[in-house]
Design an enzyme around this catalytic site. Structure first.
Site, PDB file in Angstrom:
ATOM      1  CG  ASP A   1     -13.400 -34.677 -29.669  1.00 19.66           C
ATOM      2  OD1 ASP A   1     -14.403 -35.678 -30.110  1.00 19.66           O
ATOM      3  OD2 ASP A   1     -13.425 -33.212 -30.049  1.00 19.66           O
TER       4      ASP A   1
ATOM      5  CG  ASN B   1     -16.536 -22.773 -33.262  1.00 18.81           C
ATOM      6  OD1 ASN B   1     -16.119 -23.475 -34.300  1.00 18.81           O
ATOM      7  ND2 ASN B   1     -16.514 -22.821 -31.967  1.00 18.81           N
TER       8      ASN B   1
ATOM      9  CG  HIS C   1     -15.087 -26.501 -32.883  1.00 20.95           C
ATOM     10  ND1 HIS C   1     -15.880 -26.269 -32.741  1.00 20.95           N
ATOM     11  CD2 HIS C   1     -15.608 -27.950 -34.299  1.00 20.95           C
ATOM     12  CE1 HIS C   1     -17.121 -26.917 -32.268  1.00 20.95           C
ATOM     13  NE2 HIS C   1     -16.524 -28.100 -32.852  1.00 20.95           N
TER      14      HIS C   1
ATOM     15  CD  GLU D   1     -14.551 -24.771 -29.128  1.00 17.80           C
ATOM     16  OE1 GLU D   1     -15.194 -24.612 -30.859  1.00 17.80           O
ATOM     17  OE2 GLU D   1     -15.951 -25.118 -28.548  1.00 17.80           O
TER      18      GLU D   1
HETATM   19  C1  F6R Z   1     -16.989 -34.817 -32.924  1.00 18.69           C
HETATM   20  C2  F6R Z   1     -16.225 -33.089 -32.883  1.00 18.69           C
HETATM   21  C3  F6R Z   1     -15.942 -32.028 -33.660  1.00 18.69           C
HETATM   22  C4  F6R Z   1     -17.142 -32.183 -34.603  1.00 18.69           C
HETATM   23  C5  F6R Z   1     -18.072 -30.875 -35.252  1.00 18.69           C
HETATM   24  C6  F6R Z   1     -18.865 -31.346 -35.850  1.00 18.69           C
HETATM   25  O1  F6R Z   1     -15.692 -35.434 -32.193  1.00 18.69           O
HETATM   26  O2  F6R Z   1     -14.772 -33.940 -32.883  1.00 18.69           O
HETATM   27  O3  F6R Z   1     -15.085 -31.367 -34.588  1.00 18.69           O
HETATM   28  O4  F6R Z   1     -16.704 -33.006 -36.003  1.00 18.69           O
HETATM   29  O5  F6R Z   1     -18.194 -29.993 -34.246  1.00 18.69           O
HETATM   30  O6  F6R Z   1     -19.909 -31.451 -35.677  1.00 18.69           O
HETATM   31  P1  F6R Z   1     -21.254 -32.356 -36.527  1.00 18.69           P
HETATM   32  O7  F6R Z   1     -20.946 -32.820 -37.112  1.00 18.69           O
HETATM   33  O8  F6R Z   1     -22.132 -32.936 -35.565  1.00 18.69           O
HETATM   34  O9  F6R Z   1     -21.685 -31.315 -37.543  1.00 18.69           O
END
Ligand code: F6R
Length: 241
Positions: A67, A136, A138, A143
């Site tokens: 992303d 959450n 995702h 989401e």
């Molecule tokens: C990042 C992504 C997100 C993260 C998720 C967890 O490319 O796609 O889904 O993997 O938000 O983020 P952290 O590792 O910072 O807790």
């Protein structure tokens, strides 16, 4: 889902990196799906170490990131392209032309999303996808919602994700509200998936994912239960509620 529980974040990172190292040694032309965020940083550090100390060769590896924020170009310190260069690509012998991160400044983001899925297909599909998980549930920026996109798409970030990610920005207002994200279908097409989760703040969602054994678009990571080859690597903090 195969679940590996490691003692702490360092052990989790070493375990993930050693799985990736083995795969790259078996297939030097591996197509890797990569994530940003805090969780994979230790894994990237271990991969850099493997390159420096054991000559792990990335010259033929291609990568696709999950992303990117819309509106940020690759020079912006909060962009995911910048993050990947800084945390991994600048320290290994990868050909940057083979590192794909969605273009947050694409003229027409909707057409661009289809192109991104096309790029993945032309590269032969993703061999191994690394994922983190949001508090959450995702994965990428898919989401919780009534419907989830199959392919790469433009997504609105939820309030909880904007709050979680504001730690990287000077203020909450600066966090972009939209992103380009690989879809659930793009992720499930990967041949193997490794989901990483670390820290106490991930324990409630991991409990839900691993113990309830139901799928729901309200918990996007639960769709991974449909994939035949997912390895979850968690540390004790994220595993024990
Ligand atoms: C990042 C992504 C997100 C993260 C998720 C967890 O490319 O796609 O889904 O993997 O938000 O983020 P952290 O590792 O910072 O807790």
């Amino acid at each position: 889902m195969k679940v590996i529980v490691e003692k702490n974040y360092d052990e989790l990172s070493k375990r993930a990196a050693s799985l990736l190292e083995e795969e790259i040694r078996n297939n030097p032309e591996l197509v890797l799906g990569l994530a940003t965020g805090s969780t994979p940083v230790g894994t990237y550090e271990e991969l850099i170490r493997a390159h420096r100390e054991r000559g792990l060769d990335f010259s033929k590896v291609s990568t696709f990131n999950l992303d990117e924020y819309i509106g940020l170009d690759g020079e912006h310190p909060n962009s995911y392209r910048y993050f990947m260069n800084e945390k991994l690509f600048d320290h290994i012998n990868i050909n940057k032309e083979k590192t794909y991160v969605p273009n947050g400044k694409a003229q027409n983001p909707i057409d661009y999303c289809a192109e991104y899925d096309g790029d993945i297909e032309r590269a032969g599909g993703i061999d191994i996808q690394i994922l983190g998980i949001g508090t959450n549930g995702h994965i990428a920026f898919n989401e919780p919602a009534d419907e989830l996109s199959v392919g790469t798409s433009v997504v609105q970030l939820t309030k909880s994700t904007i709050e979680d990610n504001s730690r990287f920005f000077d203020s909450m207002d600066e966090v972009p509200k939209t992103a380009i994200s690989m879809g659930i279908g793009s992720i499930l097409k990967a041949r193997k998936i490794i989901l990483l989760a670390s820290g106490k703040n991930k324990a409630p969602i991991m409990q839900k994912l691993l113990k309830e054994n139901v799928i729901s678009t309200k918990l996007p990571a639960s769709l991974l239960l449909l994939h035949p080859d997912v390895t979850v690597i968690v540390d004790e903090d994220a595993y024990n509620i």
